[in-house]
Enzyme design. Structure first.
Site, PDB file in Angstrom:
ATOM      1  N   GLY A 152      -3.110  -3.671   1.900  1.00 18.72           N
ATOM      2  CA  GLY A 152      -3.381  -4.486   3.078  1.00 18.72           C
ATOM      3  C   GLY A 152      -2.393  -5.608   3.280  1.00 18.72           C
ATOM      4  O   GLY A 152      -2.178  -6.402   2.376  1.00 18.72           O
ATOM      5  N   SER A 153      -1.790  -5.711   4.466  1.00 19.61           N
ATOM      6  CA  SER A 153      -0.719  -6.686   4.644  1.00 19.61           C
ATOM      7  C   SER A 153      -0.282  -6.751   6.098  1.00 19.61           C
ATOM      8  O   SER A 153      -0.966  -6.262   6.985  1.00 19.61           O
ATOM      9  CB  SER A 153       0.460  -6.313   3.748  1.00 19.61           C
ATOM     10  OG  SER A 153       0.712  -4.931   3.844  1.00 19.61           O
TER      11      SER A 153
END
Length: 235
Positions: free
Chosen positions: A203-204
């Site tokens: 996640g980013s």
């Protein structure tokens, strides 16, 4: 998504308008960054399955399946539109705005793509060009969907200059769950559009700063795919 964005997105998936050599993918279909995670999760599931049976192993098999899908890294076709700036990541567009590029100290068009845990997390160059500079900044781990993550979270940035002289800043940003940014590009290296240059685990977000004359094609809320989706057009 705007009508123009839909047309260009359609072109990106149409074989006559994509580069025929881009599917000769030099990387495994499962990203090498995830091999240890995938092998470990499958080994744990197999061991529990063997010792305790299928019911006890079921949660571990679900974890293994999740990890396998997270580290998938499929080949992508590169659009032939010469003025296109391609998405560097899979995800959802969360920012399209005029902003200050903090790396090159200029006014710019800023476009941001947020990756959740179900998106492919391989990062690819949005343009052809030479890496003029690379930066790494330690920082916090706010939710990457928030605008403050651009300046306060851990991040790695590349300044890429295209053959036409356009400057593009591409920034990998760690998120609430993501705690490891991997950037393989170095100053002086030449990148091709769609070339894989990094990975962010779990996640980013990726920010792209473009010359102020660039015209956005994607809009906030659009779902985009690394390399195959067009974010903007150079003038």
């Amino acid at each position: 998504m705007s009508d123009e964005s839909k047309i260009l997105a359609g072109r990106a998936h149409s074989s006559p308008l994509t580069s025929p050599g881009t599917r000769n993918y030099p990387h495994p279909i499962v990203a090498r960054e995830g091999w240890l995670f995938v092998a470990g999760s499958i080994a744990a599931a197999v061991l529990v399955h063997w010792l305790a049976g299928a019911w006890w192993a079921a949660p571990l098999w679900l974890v293994a399946i999740f990890i396998l899908q997270f580290f998938r890294d499929p080949p992508r076709a590169v659009p032939l539109e010469p003025k296109a700036v391609l998405s560097p990541a899979d995800g959802r567009v969360v920012t399209v705005e005029r902003a200050r590029d903090p790396y090159l100290e200029r006014d710019a068009l800023k476009m941001s793509v947020f990756m959740n845990v179900f998106n492919v997390h391989s990062n690819r160059s949005p343009v052809d060009g030479e890496v003029r500079e690379a930066w790494y900044h330690t920082g916090k781990f706010f939710n990457a969907a928030l605008s403050k993550s651009s300046l306060e979270n851990e991040r790695a940035a590349l300044w890429i200059r295209t053959p036409a002289g356009a400057d593009v800043t591409c920034v990998q940003i760690a998120g609430l769950i993501a705690r490891r940014i991997l950037c393989y590009a170095r100053s002086g290296q030449r990148l091709a559009r769609g070339e894989r240059y990094g990975f962010i685990r779990f996640g980013s977000r990726v920010d792209v700063y473009l010359p102020s004359g660039a015209r956005p094609v994607a809009a906030v809320g659009d779902k985009v795919y690394a390399t195959e989706s067009i974010l903007a057009l150079f003038p």
